[in-house]
Design a protein around this motif. Structure first.
Motif, mmCIF file in Angstrom:
data_model
loop_
_atom_site.group_PDB
_atom_site.id
_atom_site.type_symbol
_atom_site.label_atom_id
_atom_site.label_comp_id
_atom_site.label_asym_id
_atom_site.label_seq_id
_atom_site.Cartn_x
_atom_site.Cartn_y
_atom_site.Cartn_z
ATOM 1 N N SER A 426 41.281 35.717 44.991
ATOM 2 C CA SER A 426 40.464 36.905 45.246
ATOM 3 C C SER A 426 41.242 38.196 45.119
ATOM 4 C CB SER A 426 39.851 36.815 46.655
ATOM 5 O OG SER A 426 39.084 35.640 46.812
ATOM 6 N N MET A 427 42.522 38.125 44.711
ATOM 7 C CA MET A 427 43.353 39.326 44.645
ATOM 8 C C MET A 427 42.764 40.364 43.695
ATOM 9 S SD MET A 427 46.100 39.275 46.588
ATOM 10 C CE MET A 427 47.128 38.130 47.532
ATOM 11 N N SER A 428 42.421 39.953 42.479
ATOM 12 C CA SER A 428 41.920 40.912 41.498
ATOM 13 C C SER A 428 40.553 41.439 41.875
ATOM 14 C CB SER A 428 41.869 40.253 40.115
ATOM 15 O OG SER A 428 41.034 39.103 40.140
ATOM 16 N N ALA A 429 39.730 40.619 42.528
ATOM 17 C CA ALA A 429 38.384 41.057 42.905
ATOM 18 C C ALA A 429 38.411 42.091 44.014
ATOM 19 C CB ALA A 429 37.535 39.856 43.325
ATOM 20 N N ALA A 430 39.528 42.172 44.761
ATOM 21 C CA ALA A 430 39.587 43.114 45.879
ATOM 22 C C ALA A 430 39.503 44.564 45.421
ATOM 23 C CB ALA A 430 40.870 42.897 46.679
ATOM 24 N N PHE A 431 39.859 44.838 44.154
ATOM 25 C CA PHE A 431 39.825 46.216 43.653
ATOM 26 C C PHE A 431 38.469 46.592 43.067
ATOM 27 C CE2 PHE A 431 44.375 45.153 43.372
ATOM 28 C CZ PHE A 431 44.903 46.227 44.067
ATOM 29 N N GLU A 432 37.591 45.634 42.877
ATOM 30 C CA GLU A 432 36.304 45.941 42.268
ATOM 31 C C GLU A 432 35.417 46.716 43.243
ATOM 32 O OE1 GLU A 432 35.644 45.428 39.169
ATOM 33 O OE2 GLU A 432 37.608 44.476 38.871
ATOM 34 N N PRO A 433 34.630 47.678 42.735
ATOM 35 C CA PRO A 433 33.778 48.467 43.635
ATOM 36 C C PRO A 433 32.668 47.621 44.258
ATOM 37 C CG PRO A 433 33.308 48.990 41.347
ATOM 38 C CD PRO A 433 34.535 48.121 41.345
ATOM 39 N N HIS A 434 32.417 47.900 45.541
ATOM 40 C CA HIS A 434 31.347 47.250 46.312
ATOM 41 C C HIS A 434 31.560 45.750 46.459
ATOM 42 C CE1 HIS A 434 29.153 51.010 46.137
ATOM 43 N NE2 HIS A 434 29.199 50.991 44.807
ATOM 44 N N VAL A 435 32.810 45.281 46.215
ATOM 45 C CA VAL A 435 33.127 43.877 46.462
ATOM 46 C C VAL A 435 33.828 43.788 47.802
ATOM 47 C CG1 VAL A 435 34.471 41.893 45.700
ATOM 48 C CG2 VAL A 435 33.266 43.284 44.025
ATOM 49 N N ARG A 436 33.240 43.016 48.706
ATOM 50 C CA ARG A 436 33.819 42.850 50.040
ATOM 51 C C ARG A 436 34.033 41.368 50.276
ATOM 52 N NH1 ARG A 436 30.882 45.212 54.686
ATOM 53 N NH2 ARG A 436 32.987 45.302 55.516
ATOM 54 N N LEU A 437 35.244 41.021 50.681
ATOM 55 C CA LEU A 437 35.564 39.629 50.912
ATOM 56 C C LEU A 437 34.982 39.183 52.252
ATOM 57 C CD1 LEU A 437 39.251 39.675 49.659
ATOM 58 C CD2 LEU A 437 37.155 39.242 48.372
ATOM 59 N N SER A 438 34.945 37.874 52.455
ATOM 60 C CA SER A 438 34.255 37.321 53.620
ATOM 61 C C SER A 438 34.843 37.804 54.933
ATOM 62 C CB SER A 438 34.286 35.788 53.564
ATOM 63 O OG SER A 438 35.641 35.333 53.500
ATOM 64 N N LEU A 450 34.936 50.167 48.684
ATOM 65 C CA LEU A 450 35.408 51.115 47.670
ATOM 66 C C LEU A 450 36.836 51.609 47.909
ATOM 67 C CD1 LEU A 450 32.183 53.292 47.375
ATOM 68 C CD2 LEU A 450 33.001 51.624 45.722
ATOM 69 N N GLY A 451 37.408 51.324 49.069
ATOM 70 C CA GLY A 451 38.701 51.920 49.426
ATOM 71 C C GLY A 451 39.823 51.551 48.480
ATOM 72 N N LEU A 452 40.006 50.239 48.203
ATOM 73 C CA LEU A 452 41.094 49.823 47.325
ATOM 74 C C LEU A 452 40.867 50.286 45.890
ATOM 75 C CD1 LEU A 452 42.060 46.197 48.437
ATOM 76 C CD2 LEU A 452 43.433 48.260 48.592
ATOM 77 N N GLY A 453 39.625 50.254 45.435
ATOM 78 C CA GLY A 453 39.324 50.708 44.084
ATOM 79 C C GLY A 453 39.632 52.184 43.897
ATOM 80 N N ILE A 454 39.264 53.008 44.899
ATOM 81 C CA ILE A 454 39.577 54.441 44.832
ATOM 82 C C ILE A 454 41.081 54.659 44.833
ATOM 83 C CG2 ILE A 454 39.404 56.614 46.099
ATOM 84 C CD1 ILE A 454 36.629 55.725 47.037
ATOM 85 N N ALA A 455 41.806 53.938 45.701
ATOM 86 C CA ALA A 455 43.264 54.089 45.766
ATOM 87 C C ALA A 455 43.910 53.702 44.437
ATOM 88 C CB ALA A 455 43.816 53.232 46.898
ATOM 89 N N ARG A 456 43.458 52.602 43.843
ATOM 90 C CA ARG A 456 44.044 52.181 42.567
ATOM 91 C C ARG A 456 43.807 53.224 41.479
ATOM 92 N NH1 ARG A 456 41.828 47.003 39.319
ATOM 93 N NH2 ARG A 456 39.996 48.377 39.313
ATOM 94 N N ASN A 457 42.598 53.782 41.411
ATOM 95 C CA ASN A 457 42.314 54.805 40.401
ATOM 96 C C ASN A 457 43.199 56.029 40.580
ATOM 97 O OD1 ASN A 457 40.333 53.157 39.323
ATOM 98 N ND2 ASN A 457 38.671 54.124 40.473
#
Length: 489
Positions: A426-438, A450-457
Motif C-alpha cells: 500500500s506504499m504507493s497508494a498512500a500518495f493517491e488523492p482521496h485514498v485512505r488506508l484502513s 490528501l495530505g501525503l499527495g499535497i506534500a509530495r507535489n
C-alpha cells in the motif's frame, strides 16, 4: 538491450555533446588507422621494390669496379685511387686494404637485410666468385674505411663530401668489401640512390603523424561547434520546461535552427499553451464550484433546522458537514500545490522546530533534532508540506521523531511515528488523492486522504523527493530529500 545501456552509461559521456565528440573521434581515428595501415602497406611495398632495384643497380656497378681493379696492373692502382679521390669519376669511395675492415652494421631492419641480400647475390652472380663479398649498411659517423683503423671523420672532407657525407642529415652507407686477389681487399662505400629510403618507407614519421593529429583536431573542433549550435535550442526547451509551472509567465521557445528543431520548438510551444489553458480552466472550474456550492449548502443547513426530529436533523447536519469538508479539501488540494511565492532561502531547522512546537494533539510528543540546513524554496509551501507530514505522524502514532541532517549536497529529513505503519503493497497508494488506508479511516474519520499527495507535489516542485518505509522497530518513516544551499563558512 540492458547490457547495451549499461555499457553506454559506463563508457560514454552523459551529455549529447560529449557522446557525439567521442563517436566522431572514434570514427576519425578508425578511418585514419585503416587508411594509414593500407597506405603503409603500399608504401612499404613500393619502398621495398625501389630499394631492391637500386641495390641491383649498385651491385652491377660494384661488380664492374671490382673486375676493373682486379685486371688493373698493381702499379697503377694507387694512381687511380688518388685520381678518384681528388677528381671524382665514380659514385663509390674506393680504398684498397690488406685485410677486411670491421663494420658496425645497421641491424634489426627488414628492408636493410633485403637490400644486403640482393646486393650480395648479384655480386656473386656477376663476379662468379667462390667467396661472397662482404656487404653491410653502416652509419657514416662510426664507419671505418681502412684496416689501420682510420674513420670517415679522419679523412679530408674533399675525399668524402660527394660520396659519404650527406648534409644536413646523415644517411646509411652501403659498404662492399671483396678480396680481388690474395691479401688485397677492395673497399667500396656509397649511399643508396635514395639516401633516405629507410625514412621514406616509414609511414609514422613526425610530419605525417602531425598531419593526422591536425585532421583529427579539425574534425573535433568543427563537430563541437556544430553540435553546440544544434543542442542550444534543446537547452532552451529544457529551461522553458523547467520554468513552466512557476510563478513567472511561460515564455515561448524561439523556433530557430534546423527543420526538426523548429518543429520540436513549435510543438513545445503549442503544448505549453494547451497546458496553460487547462490550468486556467481548472482554476475557473474550482472557483465556480466553490462559489456555486457554498450557497446551496448553507441553504440546506438552514432548512435542516426546521426539522422536528433531532436524530434526523443531526444526520442531515453530519452529511452536509461532510460535503462542505469535501469541497474545501478539493479546493485546498489545488491551492496548496500551486502556492504563488517567490523562491527564497529557507532554514529547515528553524521551520521544523517551529512546527514541532505547535499544539497539534494534547497527547502528542514530537522530538526534533535538526542540523543548521538551508534550502531554496517557497516558505509557505514547505511549511504546508511538513505540517501535513507531522499532522499525519501525530494522528497515527502520537509519538513522533523528526531528524534533519545534511548528506553531501542534500538535506535529509526523516519523520518517524510509532504507529502501526503501512503495508508494503500500500506504499504507493498512500500518495493517491482521496485514498485512505484502513487504519487511517479508523483513526480519523474526517480525513480526506490528501495530505501525503499535497506534500509530495510540493516537494517534487522543489526538485526533491519523498519516500516511505516501515521502521524495523515499528512505525512509519517518511524521508524527504531536498537540495541544500552551501553552508556559510
Amino acid at each position: 538491450m540492458t547490457e547495451r545501456r549499461r555499457w553506454s552509461r559506463r563508457y560514454l559521456p552523459d551529455s549529447l555533446l560529449g557522446r557525439i565528440v567521442v563517436v566522431m573521434a572514434l570514427g576519425v581515428v578508425s578511418a585514419q588507422l585503416v587508411g594509414t595501415l593500407l597506405w603503409a602497406r603500399q608504401l612499404r611495398e613500393s619502398a621495398r621494390t625501389e630499394a631492391l632495384s637500386a641495390g641491383k643497380h649498385i651491385a652491377l656497378n660494384a661488380a664492374g669496379s671490382i673486375r676493373f681493379f682486379r685486371d688493373l696492373p698493381p702499379q697503377f692502382r694507387p694512381i687511380l685511387i688518388e685520381q678518384l679521390r681528388t677528381m671524382g669519376g665514380t659514385r663509390f669511395f674506393v680504398n684498397v686494404n690488406k685485410a677486411q675492415v670491421p663494420i658496425s652494421p645497421v641491424a634489426g631492419n627488414a628492408l636493410v637485410d633485403a637490400v644486403v641480400n640482393v646486393v650480395r647475390e648479384d655480386l656473386v652472380r656477376n663476379l662468379s666468385a667462390t667467396q661472397a663479398p662482404e656487404v653491410a649498411f653502416a652509419w657514416p659517423d662510426s664507419l671505418q674505411v681502412s684496416d689501420d683503423g682510420r674513420m670517415v671523420r679522419d679523412l679530408p672532407e674533399s675525399w668524402v663530401e660527394a660520396t659519404l657525407l650527406l648534409r644536413p642529415r646523415p644517411a646509411p652507407v652501403l659498404v662492399i668489401q671483396a678480396e680481388f686477389e690474395p691479401g688485397r681487399w677492395l673497399y667500396l662505400a656509397a649511399p643508396m640512390p635514395d639516401p633516405y629510403f629507410l625514412e621514406n618507407a616509414n609511414p609514422l614519421t613526425l610530419d605525417r603523424v602531425a598531419m593526422q593529429l591536425v585532421t583529427l583536431l579539425t574534425v573535433l573542433v568543427l563537430s563541437v561547434l556544430l553540435v553546440r549550435g544544434l543542442i542550444r535550442p534543446l537547452n532552451k526547451i529544457a529551461s522553458a520546461a523547467n520554468a513552466f509551472g512557476s510563478d513567472t509567465a511561460p515564455e515561448s521557445v524561439p523556433e530557430t535552427g534546423t527543420a526538426e528543431l523548429r518543429r520540436t520548438a513549435r510543438a513545445f510551444n503549442e503544448m505549453q499553451a494547451r497546458i496553460q489553458g487547462y490550468l486556467v480552466d481548472r482554476e475557473r472550474l474550482f472557483l465556480g464550484i466553490s462559489h456555486g456550492l457554498k450557497t446551496p449548502i448553507m441553504r440546506l443547513k438552514l432548512r435542516t433546522e426546521l426539522l422536528d426530529d433531532d436524530t434526523l436533523r443531526a444526520e442531515f447536519h453530519e452529511d452536509l458537514d461532510d460535503l462542505d469538508v469535501m469541497v474545501k479539501a478539493a479546493l485546498q488540494s489545488v491551492k496548496d500545490t500551486d502556492i504563488h511565492e517567490n523562491l527564497t532561502p529557507v532554514r529547515l531547522d528553524t521551520l521544523l522546530a517551529r512546527l514541532a512546537q505547535r499544539p497539534i494533539h494534547p497527547d502528542a510528543s514530537i522530538e526534533c533534532a535538526a542540523e543548521p540546513v538551508s534550502v531554496l524554496g517557497k516558505p509557505l509551501a514547505l511549511e504546508r508540506a511538513f505540517s501535513n507530514l507531522l499532522d499525519n505522524a501525530v494522528l497515527y502514532g502520537e509519538r513522533v521523531q523528526v531528524r534533519l541532517t545534511l548528506q553531501g549536497s542534500r538535506a535529509l529529513v526523516e519523520v518517524r511515528d510509532f504507529g502501526p505503519g503501512i503495508a508494503q503493497a500500500s506504499m504507493s497508494a498512500a500518495f493517491e488523492p482521496h485514498v485512505r488506508l484502513s487504519h487511517g479511516q479508523q483513526q480519523n474519520r474526517t480525513g480526506t486522504g490528501l495530505g501525503l499527495g499535497i506534500a509530495r507535489n510540493i516537494f517534487q516542485a522543489h526538485g526533491g523527493e519523498i519516500r516511505l518505509h516501515n521502521h524495523a522497530e515499528g512505525g512509519l518513516v517518511v524521508t524527504v530529500l531536498l537540495a541544500a544551499l552551501p553552508q556559510e563558512s
